[in-house]
Design a protein around this motif. Structure first.
Motif, PDB file in Angstrom:
ATOM      1  N   GLY A 198      48.795 -10.041  56.663  1.00  0.00           N
ATOM      2  CA  GLY A 198      48.007  -9.477  57.755  1.00  0.00           C
ATOM      3  C   GLY A 198      47.289 -10.552  58.546  1.00  0.00           C
ATOM      4  O   GLY A 198      47.268 -10.524  59.788  1.00  0.00           O
ATOM      5  N   LEU A 199      46.722 -11.503  57.855  1.00  0.00           N
ATOM      6  CA  LEU A 199      46.065 -12.623  58.544  1.00  0.00           C
ATOM      7  C   LEU A 199      47.072 -13.465  59.306  1.00  0.00           C
ATOM      8  O   LEU A 199      46.766 -14.012  60.372  1.00  0.00           O
ATOM      9  N   ASN A 200      48.282 -13.577  58.738  1.00  0.00           N
ATOM     10  CA  ASN A 200      49.318 -14.356  59.417  1.00  0.00           C
ATOM     11  C   ASN A 200      49.679 -13.729  60.759  1.00  0.00           C
ATOM     12  O   ASN A 200      49.741 -14.414  61.787  1.00  0.00           O
ATOM     13  N   THR A 201      49.920 -12.417  60.762  1.00  0.00           N
ATOM     14  CA  THR A 201      50.226 -11.747  62.037  1.00  0.00           C
ATOM     15  C   THR A 201      48.995 -11.653  62.932  1.00  0.00           C
ATOM     16  O   THR A 201      49.104 -11.632  64.159  1.00  0.00           O
ATOM     17  N   PHE A 202      47.807 -11.627  62.317  1.00  0.00           N
ATOM     18  CA  PHE A 202      46.574 -11.606  63.106  1.00  0.00           C
ATOM     19  C   PHE A 202      46.446 -12.877  63.944  1.00  0.00           C
ATOM     20  O   PHE A 202      45.973 -12.835  65.095  1.00  0.00           O
ATOM     21  N   SER A 203      46.872 -14.000  63.383  1.00  0.00           N
ATOM     22  CA  SER A 203      46.770 -15.248  64.135  1.00  0.00           C
ATOM     23  C   SER A 203      47.618 -15.188  65.411  1.00  0.00           C
ATOM     24  O   SER A 203      47.207 -15.675  66.467  1.00  0.00           O
ATOM     25  N   SER A 204      48.799 -14.568  65.325  1.00  0.00           N
ATOM     26  CA  SER A 204      49.634 -14.413  66.517  1.00  0.00           C
ATOM     27  C   SER A 204      49.005 -13.413  67.489  1.00  0.00           C
ATOM     28  O   SER A 204      49.009 -13.621  68.724  1.00  0.00           O
ATOM     29  N   TRP A 205      48.478 -12.318  66.939  1.00  0.00           N
ATOM     30  CA  TRP A 205      47.817 -11.339  67.809  1.00  0.00           C
ATOM     31  C   TRP A 205      46.613 -11.950  68.500  1.00  0.00           C
ATOM     32  O   TRP A 205      46.315 -11.651  69.660  1.00  0.00           O
ATOM     33  N   TRP A 206      45.911 -12.840  67.811  1.00  0.00           N
ATOM     34  CA  TRP A 206      44.713 -13.459  68.387  1.00  0.00           C
ATOM     35  C   TRP A 206      45.069 -14.308  69.612  1.00  0.00           C
ATOM     36  O   TRP A 206      44.275 -14.398  70.558  1.00  0.00           O
ATOM     37  N   LEU A 207      46.246 -14.923  69.577  1.00  0.00           N
ATOM     38  CA  LEU A 207      46.675 -15.679  70.753  1.00  0.00           C
ATOM     39  C   LEU A 207      46.791 -14.763  71.968  1.00  0.00           C
ATOM     40  O   LEU A 207      46.354 -15.106  73.078  1.00  0.00           O
ATOM     41  N   SER A 208      47.370 -13.590  71.768  1.00  0.00           N
ATOM     42  CA  SER A 208      47.489 -12.624  72.860  1.00  0.00           C
ATOM     43  C   SER A 208      46.111 -12.169  73.333  1.00  0.00           C
ATOM     44  O   SER A 208      45.849 -12.070  74.542  1.00  0.00           O
ATOM     45  N   PHE A 209      45.233 -11.923  72.362  1.00  0.00           N
ATOM     46  CA  PHE A 209      43.867 -11.525  72.709  1.00  0.00           C
ATOM     47  C   PHE A 209      43.159 -12.628  73.481  1.00  0.00           C
ATOM     48  O   PHE A 209      42.433 -12.378  74.450  1.00  0.00           O
ATOM     49  N   TRP A 210      43.378 -13.850  73.063  1.00  0.00           N
ATOM     50  CA  TRP A 210      42.766 -15.008  73.725  1.00  0.00           C
ATOM     51  C   TRP A 210      43.212 -15.081  75.180  1.00  0.00           C
ATOM     52  O   TRP A 210      42.401 -15.272  76.092  1.00  0.00           O
ATOM     53  N   PHE A 211      44.508 -14.932  75.424  1.00  0.00           N
ATOM     54  CA  PHE A 211      45.026 -15.013  76.789  1.00  0.00           C
ATOM     55  C   PHE A 211      44.552 -13.837  77.638  1.00  0.00           C
ATOM     56  O   PHE A 211      44.343 -13.972  78.842  1.00  0.00           O
ATOM     57  N   TYR A 215      41.345 -18.935  65.728  1.00  0.00           N
ATOM     58  CA  TYR A 215      42.784 -19.091  65.470  1.00  0.00           C
ATOM     59  C   TYR A 215      43.040 -20.086  64.347  1.00  0.00           C
ATOM     60  O   TYR A 215      43.773 -19.812  63.391  1.00  0.00           O
ATOM     61  N   ALA A 216      42.391 -21.250  64.422  1.00  0.00           N
ATOM     62  CA  ALA A 216      42.569 -22.275  63.393  1.00  0.00           C
ATOM     63  C   ALA A 216      42.001 -21.813  62.054  1.00  0.00           C
ATOM     64  O   ALA A 216      42.577 -22.070  60.983  1.00  0.00           O
ATOM     65  N   GLY A 217      40.856 -21.109  62.096  1.00  0.00           N
ATOM     66  CA  GLY A 217      40.265 -20.610  60.855  1.00  0.00           C
ATOM     67  C   GLY A 217      41.157 -19.598  60.160  1.00  0.00           C
ATOM     68  O   GLY A 217      41.279 -19.600  58.925  1.00  0.00           O
ATOM     69  N   ALA A 218      41.789 -18.704  60.950  1.00  0.00           N
ATOM     70  CA  ALA A 218      42.690 -17.718  60.363  1.00  0.00           C
ATOM     71  C   ALA A 218      43.871 -18.400  59.686  1.00  0.00           C
ATOM     72  O   ALA A 218      44.282 -18.012  58.581  1.00  0.00           O
ATOM     73  N   VAL A 219      44.415 -19.425  60.335  1.00  0.00           N
ATOM     74  CA  VAL A 219      45.548 -20.156  59.740  1.00  0.00           C
ATOM     75  C   VAL A 219      45.115 -20.853  58.451  1.00  0.00           C
ATOM     76  O   VAL A 219      45.831 -20.835  57.440  1.00  0.00           O
ATOM     77  N   GLY A 220      43.919 -21.467  58.461  1.00  0.00           N
ATOM     78  CA  GLY A 220      43.417 -22.127  57.256  1.00  0.00           C
ATOM     79  C   GLY A 220      43.214 -21.150  56.116  1.00  0.00           C
ATOM     80  O   GLY A 220      43.530 -21.442  54.953  1.00  0.00           O
ATOM     81  N   LEU A 221      42.684 -19.962  56.431  1.00  0.00           N
ATOM     82  CA  LEU A 221      42.490 -18.949  55.407  1.00  0.00           C
ATOM     83  C   LEU A 221      43.826 -18.470  54.840  1.00  0.00           C
ATOM     84  O   LEU A 221      43.939 -18.190  53.641  1.00  0.00           O
ATOM     85  N   VAL A 222      44.833 -18.358  55.692  1.00  0.00           N
ATOM     86  CA  VAL A 222      46.164 -17.976  55.235  1.00  0.00           C
ATOM     87  C   VAL A 222      46.703 -18.997  54.237  1.00  0.00           C
ATOM     88  O   VAL A 222      47.314 -18.639  53.214  1.00  0.00           O
ATOM     89  N   VAL A 223      46.479 -20.286  54.503  1.00  0.00           N
ATOM     90  CA  VAL A 223      46.941 -21.336  53.599  1.00  0.00           C
ATOM     91  C   VAL A 223      46.290 -21.192  52.221  1.00  0.00           C
ATOM     92  O   VAL A 223      46.958 -21.236  51.176  1.00  0.00           O
ATOM     93  N   LEU A 224      44.973 -20.996  52.198  1.00  0.00           N
ATOM     94  CA  LEU A 224      44.263 -20.862  50.924  1.00  0.00           C
ATOM     95  C   LEU A 224      44.715 -19.613  50.166  1.00  0.00           C
ATOM     96  O   LEU A 224      44.932 -19.647  48.947  1.00  0.00           O
ATOM     97  N   MET A 269      55.915  -7.347  53.979  1.00  0.00           N
ATOM     98  CA  MET A 269      54.561  -7.229  54.531  1.00  0.00           C
ATOM     99  C   MET A 269      54.519  -7.763  55.962  1.00  0.00           C
ATOM    100  O   MET A 269      53.872  -7.177  56.848  1.00  0.00           O
ATOM    101  N   TYR A 270      55.216  -8.843  56.189  1.00  0.00           N
ATOM    102  CA  TYR A 270      55.229  -9.411  57.544  1.00  0.00           C
ATOM    103  C   TYR A 270      55.899  -8.446  58.518  1.00  0.00           C
ATOM    104  O   TYR A 270      55.433  -8.239  59.642  1.00  0.00           O
ATOM    105  N   CYS A 271      57.014  -7.842  58.099  1.00  0.00           N
ATOM    106  CA  CYS A 271      57.704  -6.864  58.956  1.00  0.00           C
ATOM    107  C   CYS A 271      56.811  -5.669  59.262  1.00  0.00           C
ATOM    108  O   CYS A 271      56.783  -5.166  60.397  1.00  0.00           O
TER     109      CYS A 271
END
Length: 1432
Positions: free
Chosen positions: A869-882, A917-926, A997-999
């Protein structure tokens, strides 16, 4: 493309399959007409060169390869005087001057030792790929239906091949009624084990020749084997990557730009539709090319796996003894685990091509799109490769360690299964379970490290492109750059493609390749074991069949011997050679009967192994004439009908067969066995008595009609009457009367007296030779001492026979023939069941329970959901950002029109957007690292729990199960199925959960952005559910069939190792190789179809996801007002990702379900194995029970199976405390069934057995067996130290152990061994004679100090002199024991307190020997008189 084509080979696509004459060493290919010395047996070592054949037997170097002869004259002379190393003594051409085939092409010669080598026509150009290229024909009609080389698969055209349409019929049949083995097609000749093994063997031979044994690489040989096919598939895969790259980079970019322009004109929409069509075309092309790659690759894998299986199995026959071949568990591990790893690696190997290809293309495109700053992201991707290299090396080390631990566990479990009857009777189930659990814990430590490293690598790999994108975007904005939606989402798509099609695939391919390197090293180590090489001259004198002069034999290779040491003379004790026999000299005349005798362990059996070429020899000379038939002391039988065991590859001849059955005393047995001689006997002859096994083994030798017969004490397993009948009718009349030469090992003087010559062995050398009369003249000699011992025993019998002739007990009428207990015990080995229908939630529920329960599983799923969910959230956040943080600017186009573009920059007002965006990616890694650790723990916990439960159920299963179940079937569950649970299921299921889960979140994002797509989702979901529901059964059924057909392969391999000496003696390697290859071919097609079924379903699901992508793109084109450019980019990004990911996820789901059949099969053992009645209640007996040892049997009825007649029919007798009861009766009368009843191996049907007044059925089973002792008929030793075999659980002191060895007269022998009590015992105790093994078992029983001892033919394999000493030991050491002794030698029980005579499962007589001998009409009296008559 067919095997044998390409890679430098010269096989014509329509030439016959190479014969089995190349099993040991492929023929060289001379360039002109030359003669080649070769062999016809697959069992043999490298060919001996002409110049190296010499009388001197000092292990001079013998070159590997064929010896080229100049003309036929030289070959004729050589054939008349030598027996070459490649010809087994049991081969039908052994010692024959063989004809020269001067005109026969070499490819057609299979059974000659000397043949003409003519250059074989070599196909050039594309002609050698003729068969492979025919698959390009859209519809095939070029193959005749009656051509047996082709299967229906070879008739498939290009369209059906690419779309897997040929699988549709099988899938539909599976949905309608399920698949059975009969539904499987015949394996193609091009995929056959025979053909591909020949080819891999040639490649491996060239590899060793070109690089030497030290630098040879089996990994490189495997690459050469499948190189051409992999290159072709690799080219197609590169085209697939280009198609997959073209769609996102060209068409998706244009679609996002069009959405950003917000042009609603018809022309623009038409252009958009064209773009959608182009995108769909690229995706369809990608999908078809991708499955084409797998269609090629699967056949490559099947061929390589079949070839590796065949090569390993053929290598077994090149080894001359079990010490070289290793344990059967090692062979099982090679076939079930290591070769499967090779299969998996080749299957996945092409995926690593995607990394470099996509990396280069993606970097060029991203630089064109974003500028030079894109190299930063490329640098992040490049840094992944060295990290991956380090992880790969780490995984390789961990994998090697875990494989070693797994092999040790399987080795121990194999020994446990082979010795299960002894373990049960000694109540060793729990100690052995604890030992296996400890080994499993050690294995799990290495599996855990491997799994966690692999899981972490797997979970972090998809994040590498995301991290690269974050770094790229931040660096680009940090230097003042601007980001547009087209750039951002195209970069995301490109990096996703690089990640999924490149980096992730590198990981998925590297992990199996790492495992393959380890497995190849193990296979290579096995293939490079040097066989015993020998050269035997043919005797010049036709009247002499065997001449041995000063030869030394050893089970171990000899060290380098100084040239000044004369090895033709007796070796001095100071000469440190590992000799089993020293300075052996004897001459055997044609048609003579030669007796061999001596004490236990003196080397009698080793001589036979030396004559068979199964141990090393040096010094002197050895000449022989004729073929050998061999009857080992322990009979080896195959899991087949009795008739097939007797014929053993020989043509069935009705008259000869009946004669052999009659003289071997088997006629009556056939009348009571189910099906007669068509009765299928269990593996190792487990459903037959020891006497029946030995008589069938003897019948095999007699039926083979050889010139030389090596009989290793075959009469010790039968009673005196049957033994005398076999000796006179079979050995003397049938064999010797027909001019056969016989070497007979025996300790029974009545047989030795009738031998033409006798050789007496002592301490590994011949100390006396001569006729019986000549040897008796030598006073105080070894032979005279044996005769005195026999006379003493005979006097005891005579004294008993001439007692008072007044009957004192009642007896039944004379029993002339005993019904064998096998009538009640034997039964056909049932075929392994394959589950039908849907697997059901029960299997998954049991796995979840084993993993820790529903709560833990739910928590794991929640972690996966949050992570993805956080992984797809990072992509959604880019859209929200734009959409919320972008700026707009008008730009002027070349045609002077203006265009509004949206972009983002890095400033203080919007800095928190990239921070989130960067924080979400970092959290996904952990979370990924944490998730990997938890998932590893949970899955390994499930595997551990299932293993413990299954093994516990196996240990407590009834012995009937082991009698009727082949070992290979059991080993398949504890090796292959357990490996699936340990490694494959966690690996596949983790990727499945991650992708699913990603799908889910990707679809959720798309539905939120574009609700209209829900209509398409619902329609496509309905089609998806229908397809998967209808056809997933095919995947499941095929996996089950693959599992079921694997068991016979493993079973035959394990059985072959155990019967290696017998197989080689009869030269039946080719028959068994043919059988093994047929079993491998039977297994290959279900395995091939299983993987193809997954691709069949995956391709059709790919078309569904492509349709979904087309729907999404069309809505973006046709409804531009409903969506922003950022949302369009996000939607297309997810849709493109889904187009390949969705079918991959569904395929993983099917593969996971297929692999869960292994869990299902393990649960079957846990739930369905018939269990012994092991009470958990408190014992009703005291700790020192039994105090007296009084045994009472009252009307005991025992039945082995409800469908069979009773084995014991109302047995009643009383054994008072301290009494010694001798149990006698004809072979198979039911004597051993008394032990089964006493130890409750089989629960009695009625009656009662009491020990000290306590009903044994009320006593805890473990307690009962632990208070009793038994010395079984078949001695059982475990691999390990001698101390471990005597005291496996360290309960006794060293003083106690040495005292027990001293009592059985083994202390001197043990002290002479290297290491003493720490001397290493090989599997089954093969480095001890059968007699020595029996004595060790007796010492083991002495240590237990039980009040009740059952001896089942414990001294049958011991010479009379040692037996006499042991009887004294038994009288003193067991003086306070109640002894029940089954005996064929009546002199061993004639002084016992009571004699129990059994016939047909009933008590015929019971009383003291004196009382029974007083009844002249009694059975025992007649048996004693018959025994005396046989000794007269």
């Amino acid at each position: 493309m067919s095997p044998g084509q390409g890679n430098g080979t010269s096989g014509h696509p329509y030439s016959p399959a190479p014969g089995l004459s190349e099993l040991s060493d492929p023929l060289v290919r001379p360039t002109s007409d030359q003669l080649v010395v070769t062999g016809s047996s697959p069992a043999t070592a490298p060919i001996v060169g002409v110049s190296d054949i010499t009388l001197d037997r000092r292990q001079s170097p013998i070159p590997t390869g064929s010896a080229l002869l100049k003309d036929t004259t030289e070959a004729d002379e050589l054939a008349k005087t030598h027996v070459f190393a490649l010809v087994s003594p049991g081969d039908e051409h052994f010692n024959e001057p063989l004809p020269i085939q001067t005109e026969q092409p070499m490819a057609e010669v299979e059974e000659f030792d000397v043949e003409v080598a003519k250059p074989k026509p070599r196909t050039v150009g594309c002609s050698k790929y003729r068969h492979a290229l025919r698959v390009l024909v859209p519809c095939r009609c070029d193959i005749e239906e009656d051509d047996e080389r082709y299967s229906r698969l070879d008739r498939v055209g290009c369209i059906s091949f690419v779309l897997y349409s040929w699988m549709t019929g099988l899938m539909w049949r599976s949905y309608k009624r399920g698949l059975r083995l009969q539904d499987m097609w015949k394996t193609s000749w091009w995929d056959s084990c025979d053909l591909n093994t020949d080819r891999l063997q040639r490649i491996w031979k060239d590899e060793v020749t070109d690089h030497g044994e030290k630098n040879a690489s089996f990994f490189r040989a495997c690459w050469q084997f499948c190189r051409t096919r992999l290159i072709v598939a690799g080219i197609i895969y590169c085209c697939c990557l280009c198609m997959g790259f073209l769609g996102p980079t060209l068409f998706v970019q244009k679609l996002i730009q069009q959405t950003e322009e917000n042009d609603k004109s018809l022309q623009t929409k038409s252009y958009g539709v064209v773009l959608v069509v182009g995108l769909a075309g690229c995706e369809v092309g990608r999908a078809i090319l991708f499955v084409t790659v797998w269609a090629i690759n699967y056949r490559t894998c099947i061929r390589l796996k079949s070839a590796c299986n065949g090569l390993v199995y053929r290598k077994i026959f090149q080894l001359n003894n079990l010490q070289q071949a290793g344990s059967s568990s090692e062979i099982v591990t090679l076939i079930s685990s290591d070769i499967q790893r090779i299969f998996d690696a080749v299957r996945q190997s092409l995926l690593m091509i995607g990394g470099p290809v996509l990396m280069v293309g993606g970097t060029i495109y991203s630089v064109w799109l974003l500028g030079w700053m894109a190299f930063v992201g490329a640098g992040v991707l490049v840094l992944f490769y060295p990290v991956q290299a380090v992880l790969s090396k780490t995984l390789a080390k961990l994998r090697r360690r875990s494989v070693q631990k797994t092999e040790s566990r399987i080795h121990l479990m194999t020994e446990i299964i082979n010795s299960i009857r002894l373990i049960k009777m000694y109540a060793w189930e729990y100690p052995f379970c604890e030992k296996v659990v400890k080994m499993r814990e050690e294995e799990h430590k290495h599996l855990a490290m491997t799994a966690w490293t692999q899981s972490t690598n797997l979970s972090l790999t998809p994040l590498v492109p995301v991290i690269a994108a974050v770094v790229t975007f931040l660096c680009h904005m940090a230097v003042g750059g601007e980001l547009e939606p087209t750039q951002v989402f195209n970069i995301l798509i490109i990096y996703y493609i690089i990640g999924s099609g490149g980096i992730r695939q590198i990981v998925l391919s590297f992990l199996p390749i790492i495992a393959m390197r380890v497995s190849c090293d193990r296979v290579q180590k096995f293939l490079l074991i040097a066989p015993v090489v020998r050269s035997i001259r043919k005797t010049k004198d036709s009247s002499v069949v065997l001449h041995v002069d000063g030869v030394t034999f050893s089970w171990e290779p000899f060290p380098d011997v100084p040239s000044d040491v004369d090895l033709t003379k007796p070796l001095l004790p100071t000469t440190k050679l590992p000799a089993a026999l020293r300075d052996i000299s004897m001459q055997v005349k044609t048609g003579s009967l030669v007796g061999l005798c001596g004490r236990v362990g003196c080397g009698k059996s080793s001589l036979f192994h030396g004559l068979l070429g199964q141990i090393y020899s040096t010094g002197g000379k050895l000449t022989m004439r004729g073929r050998i038939a061999y009857v080992p002391q322990e009979a080896w039988l195959v899991n087949d009908t009795v008739r097939e065991n007797i014929c053993f590859g020989e043509p069935y001849n009705y008259e000869r067969y009946n004669e052999v059955v009659s003289v071997c005393h088997l006629t009556f047995d056939f009348t009571i066995l189910p099906g007669g001689d068509e009765c299928v006997i269990g593996e190792r002859g487990s459903t037959l008595s020891g006497g029946q096994r030995q008589r069938i083994s003897l019948a095999r030798a007699v039926y083979s009609d050889r010139e030389i017969f090596l009989l290793d004490d075959p009469l010790s397993a039968v009673d005196a009457t049957v033994g005398a009948d076999i000796f006179h009718n079979c050995i003397m009349k049938y064999l010797r009367g027909n001019g056969k030469t016989i070497l007979l090992v025996s300790g029974q003087m009545q047989y030795l007296e009738q031998c033409d010559r006798i050789h007496v062995f002592k301490a590994g050398t011949v100390v006396q030779s001569g006729t019986h009369a000549e040897l008796l003249r030598e006073e105080n000699s070894e032979y005279s001492q044996m005769v005195l011992t026999v006379k003493k025993d005979r006097k005891g019998l005579e004294a008993a026979a001439h007692g008072t002739n007044t009957p004192t007990v009642n007896s039944t009428a004379q029993v002339t023939v005993a019904v064998t207990e096998e009538k009640k015990k034997a039964g056909p080995v049932e075929a392994e069941d394959s589950s039908k229908g849907s697997m059901g939630w029960k299997v998954y529920r049991r796995y979840v329970e084993a993993a820790g329960g529903l709560r833990i599983t739910t928590a794991i799923l929640l972690v996966f959901a949050i992570n993805m969910g956080l992984n797809t959230f990072s992509s959604w956040w880019l859209s929200f950002w734009f959409n919320h943080g972008s700026q707009a600017r008008n730009i002027t186009l070349p045609d002077n029109s203006t265009k509004v573009i949206h972009f983002v920059t890095l400033d203080k007002a919007t800095a928190w957007y990239p921070g989130v965006y960067a924080g979400a990616v970092g959290l996904v890694v952990l979370l990924s690292i944490f998730r990997s650790f938890v998932f590893m723990k949970v899955t390994l916990r499930a595997a551990k729990k299932l293993h413990e439960s299954a093994f516990s159920a196996l240990m407590h299963a009834k012995t009937r199960f082991f009698d009727l179940t082949p070992n290979g079937r059991i080993l398949n569950r504890i090796s292959k199925d357990m490996d699936e649970v340990d490694s494959q299921i966690p690996f596949v299921s983790e990727i499945f959960l991650q992708n699913s889960m990603y799908c889910f979140f990707a679809l959720l994002n798309i539905a939120i952005i574009f609700p209209w797509l829900l209509i398409a989702i619902v329609v496509l979901a309905g089609i998806f559910v229908w397809i998967t529901r209808c056809f997933r059964s095919g995947v499941r059924d095929l996996k089950r069939l693959e599992n079921v057909t694997t068991s016979p392969v493993l079973s035959l391999a394990a059985s072959t190792v155990q019967g290696l000496s017998t197989i080689q003696a009869y030269g039946r390697q080719a028959d068994l190789v043919q059988r093994f290859q047929s079993l491998v071919d039977l297994n290959s097609f279900p395995l091939f179809c299983f993987h193809c079924a997954i691709r069949w379903l995956g391709l059709r699901l790919d078309f569904l996801t492509i349709a979904f992508t087309v729907c999404a793109a069309l809505l973006i084109v046709l409804l531009p007002d409903h969506i922003t450019a950022a949302q369009a980019g996000l939607t297309l990004s997810f849709a493109v990702q889904m187009s390949g990911l969705f079918q991959y996820t569904v395929r993983l789901a099917l593969e996971t379900e297929g692999r869960f059949t292994s869990v299902e099969r393990i649960i079957e053992y846990i739930d369905e194995l018939p269990q012994e009645d092991i009470q958990d209640t408190k014992d009703v007996v005291s700790r020192d029970w039994p105090l007296l040892g009084r045994v009472v049997m009252e009307r005991v009825v025992l039945r082995y199976d409800a469908t069979l007649s009773a084995a014991l029919k109302g047995i009643s007798f009383v054994a008072e405390p301290g009494q010694r009861i001798g149990i006698v009766g004809r072979t198979g009368s039911g004597k051993s069934s008394l032990a089964a009843a006493l130890f409750r191996l089989v629960e009695i049907e009625s009656g009662q057995i009491q020990i000290d007044g306590v009903d044994t059925r009320s006593v805890n089973l473990i307690t009962l067996r632990s208070r009793l002792s038994i010395i079984p008929q078949d001695p059982v030793l475990f691999a390990g130290s001698l101390r471990y075999n005597l005291d496996p659980f360290e309960k006794y002191t060293e003083v106690d152990i040495w005292d027990a060895l001293s009592r059985v007269n083994l202390h001197h022998m043990v002290k002479a061994l290297e290491g003493g009590l720490d001397f290493k015992v090989t599997q089954n105790g093969c480095n001890f004679s059968v007699g020595e093994r029996q004595l060790i078992c007796m010492a083991r029983a002495l240590l237990r100090r039980s009040r009740i001892l059952f001896m089942d033919e414990a001294t049958a394999s011991i010479d009379s002199r040692t037996d006499s000493l042991l009887q004294e030991t038994i009288r003193t050491a067991f003086h306070n024991c109640t002894m029940l002794t089954v005996a064929h030698r009546l002199n061993t029980v004639i002084h016992y307190d009571k004699i129990l005579v059994i016939a047909d499962g009933r008590v015929v007589e019971f009383g003291s020997p004196f009382e029974l001998m007083n009844n002249s009409d009694g059975v025992f009296c007649q048996m004693v008189e018959a025994s005396l008559a046989t000794q007269s």
